[in-house]
Motif scaffolding. Structure first.
Motif, PDB file in Angstrom:
ATOM      1  N   ARG A 199      -3.965  -6.298   7.509  1.00 16.56           N
ATOM      2  CA  ARG A 199      -2.769  -6.641   8.284  1.00 16.56           C
ATOM      3  C   ARG A 199      -1.497  -6.251   7.535  1.00 16.56           C
ATOM      4  O   ARG A 199      -0.547  -5.745   8.128  1.00 16.56           O
ATOM      5  CB  ARG A 199      -2.752  -8.135   8.612  1.00 16.56           C
ATOM      6  CG  ARG A 199      -3.773  -8.503   9.685  1.00 16.56           C
ATOM      7  CD  ARG A 199      -3.734  -9.954  10.077  1.00 16.56           C
ATOM      8  NE  ARG A 199      -2.463 -10.299  10.679  1.00 16.56           N
ATOM      9  CZ  ARG A 199      -1.930 -11.506  10.625  1.00 16.56           C
ATOM     10  NH1 ARG A 199      -2.557 -12.484  10.002  1.00 16.56           N
ATOM     11  NH2 ARG A 199      -0.787 -11.760  11.196  1.00 16.56           N
ATOM     12  N   LEU A 222       1.160  -3.587   8.993  1.00 15.59           N
ATOM     13  CA  LEU A 222       2.559  -3.971   9.182  1.00 15.59           C
ATOM     14  C   LEU A 222       3.488  -3.172   8.276  1.00 15.59           C
ATOM     15  O   LEU A 222       4.609  -2.831   8.676  1.00 15.59           O
ATOM     16  CB  LEU A 222       2.723  -5.475   8.932  1.00 15.59           C
ATOM     17  CG  LEU A 222       2.136  -6.376  10.016  1.00 15.59           C
ATOM     18  CD1 LEU A 222       1.991  -7.801   9.515  1.00 15.59           C
ATOM     19  CD2 LEU A 222       2.974  -6.329  11.277  1.00 15.59           C
ATOM     20  N   THR A 223       3.028  -2.846   7.078  1.00 13.84           N
ATOM     21  CA  THR A 223       3.835  -2.020   6.175  1.00 13.84           C
ATOM     22  C   THR A 223       4.053  -0.647   6.774  1.00 13.84           C
ATOM     23  O   THR A 223       5.149  -0.085   6.705  1.00 13.84           O
ATOM     24  CB  THR A 223       3.166  -1.915   4.785  1.00 13.84           C
ATOM     25  OG1 THR A 223       3.041  -3.230   4.237  1.00 13.84           O
ATOM     26  CG2 THR A 223       3.980  -1.053   3.839  1.00 13.84           C
ATOM     27  N   GLN A 271       4.087   0.015   9.982  1.00 12.72           N
ATOM     28  CA  GLN A 271       5.050  -0.175  11.070  1.00 12.72           C
ATOM     29  C   GLN A 271       6.465  -0.301  10.506  1.00 12.72           C
ATOM     30  O   GLN A 271       7.417   0.230  11.078  1.00 12.72           O
ATOM     31  CB  GLN A 271       4.703  -1.423  11.887  1.00 12.72           C
ATOM     32  CG  GLN A 271       3.477  -1.285  12.736  1.00 12.72           C
ATOM     33  CD  GLN A 271       3.134  -2.573  13.460  1.00 12.72           C
ATOM     34  OE1 GLN A 271       3.902  -3.532  13.463  1.00 12.72           O
ATOM     35  NE2 GLN A 271       1.965  -2.598  14.075  1.00 12.72           N
ATOM     36  N   TYR A 272       6.592  -0.992   9.395  1.00 18.95           N
ATOM     37  CA  TYR A 272       7.889  -1.171   8.733  1.00 18.95           C
ATOM     38  C   TYR A 272       8.442   0.179   8.278  1.00 18.95           C
ATOM     39  O   TYR A 272       9.601   0.498   8.508  1.00 18.95           O
ATOM     40  CB  TYR A 272       7.711  -2.122   7.547  1.00 18.95           C
ATOM     41  CG  TYR A 272       8.912  -2.266   6.652  1.00 18.95           C
ATOM     42  CD1 TYR A 272       9.930  -3.151   6.970  1.00 18.95           C
ATOM     43  CD2 TYR A 272       9.025  -1.535   5.473  1.00 18.95           C
ATOM     44  CE1 TYR A 272      11.034  -3.305   6.139  1.00 18.95           C
ATOM     45  CE2 TYR A 272      10.117  -1.673   4.637  1.00 18.95           C
ATOM     46  CZ  TYR A 272      11.116  -2.557   4.979  1.00 18.95           C
ATOM     47  OH  TYR A 272      12.202  -2.704   4.168  1.00 18.95           O
ATOM     48  N   ILE A 285       8.258  -7.894  12.517  1.00 16.77           N
ATOM     49  CA  ILE A 285       7.454  -7.176  11.520  1.00 16.77           C
ATOM     50  C   ILE A 285       7.696  -7.746  10.127  1.00 16.77           C
ATOM     51  O   ILE A 285       6.752  -8.069   9.396  1.00 16.77           O
ATOM     52  CB  ILE A 285       7.768  -5.655  11.547  1.00 16.77           C
ATOM     53  CG1 ILE A 285       7.292  -5.031  12.859  1.00 16.77           C
ATOM     54  CG2 ILE A 285       7.127  -4.948  10.347  1.00 16.77           C
ATOM     55  CD1 ILE A 285       7.790  -3.608  13.093  1.00 16.77           C
ATOM     56  N   GLU A 309       6.315 -11.367   9.713  1.00 24.02           N
ATOM     57  CA  GLU A 309       4.862 -11.382   9.546  1.00 24.02           C
ATOM     58  C   GLU A 309       4.478 -10.954   8.134  1.00 24.02           C
ATOM     59  O   GLU A 309       3.591 -11.541   7.526  1.00 24.02           O
ATOM     60  CB  GLU A 309       4.183 -10.480  10.577  1.00 24.02           C
ATOM     61  CG  GLU A 309       4.082 -11.093  11.958  1.00 24.02           C
ATOM     62  CD  GLU A 309       3.196 -10.266  12.873  1.00 24.02           C
ATOM     63  OE1 GLU A 309       2.017 -10.057  12.524  1.00 24.02           O
ATOM     64  OE2 GLU A 309       3.691  -9.834  13.926  1.00 24.02           O
ATOM     65  N   LEU A 310       5.159  -9.933   7.627  1.00 25.91           N
ATOM     66  CA  LEU A 310       4.883  -9.485   6.254  1.00 25.91           C
ATOM     67  C   LEU A 310       5.223 -10.579   5.244  1.00 25.91           C
ATOM     68  O   LEU A 310       4.465 -10.812   4.301  1.00 25.91           O
ATOM     69  CB  LEU A 310       5.649  -8.199   5.943  1.00 25.91           C
ATOM     70  CG  LEU A 310       5.039  -6.932   6.524  1.00 25.91           C
ATOM     71  CD1 LEU A 310       6.030  -5.778   6.487  1.00 25.91           C
ATOM     72  CD2 LEU A 310       3.762  -6.558   5.783  1.00 25.91           C
TER      73      LEU A 310
END
Length: 151
Positions: A97, A101-102, A104-105, A126, A129-130
């Protein structure tokens, strides 16, 4: 949940993280044994009350539908560990995850026909969540990414 419990009663959070309550006594031979509830003094009762309060915080934080999943847990620490596993997954799932997410970031951009508020909210989701998964960012980094994506 952690922030709610810490904000309401920080000592309850510490009790949850430390693990099960064990009130003990030392007998005349120097052996440690678990104290019977009937033998609790005022200090022991105060500890038991705090522990019950910590358990109550956790139990009130789950829905009726979820309760059966955690009802077999005998300690606040077991409930916390079960909640973490249920909502964060194993360390492998957590790492996956974080990686997702990284990505997406790092690849974040303003979508076509997206307004600034929607883009900012999506970016916040984002990064939040990280953060919840243990990855943090400097405030300057977050601001510069948004500014960069607008230009």
């Amino acid at each position: 949940m952690m922030n709610f419990i810490k904000g309401t009663d920080y000592e309850s959070w510490r009790i949850i993280v430390k693990g099960p309550l064990s009130i003990t006594t030392v007998d005349v031979l120097g052996n440690t044994k678990v104290k019977e509830e009937d033998d609790y003094d005022a200090t022991d009762l105060a500890k038991a009350q705090k522990y019950s309060r910590a358990m109550s915080f956790l139990q009130r934080g789950i829905t009726k539908e979820e309760f059966s999943r955690f009802s077999s847990c005998s300690s606040a620490k077991q409930i916390l560990d079960s909640l973490e596993l249920a909502y964060e997954g194993t360390s492998q799932v957590k790492k996956y995850r974080i990686d997702l997410l990284t990505q997406q970031y790092e690849m974040f951009h303003m979508e076509r026909d997206e307004n600034i508020n929607d883009m900012s909210a999506r970016f916040s989701n984002i990064t939040n969540e990280l953060k919840n998964l243990g990855k943090s960012f400097e405030a300057e980094d977050l601001g510069s990414i948004i500014f960069e994506k607008l230009n």
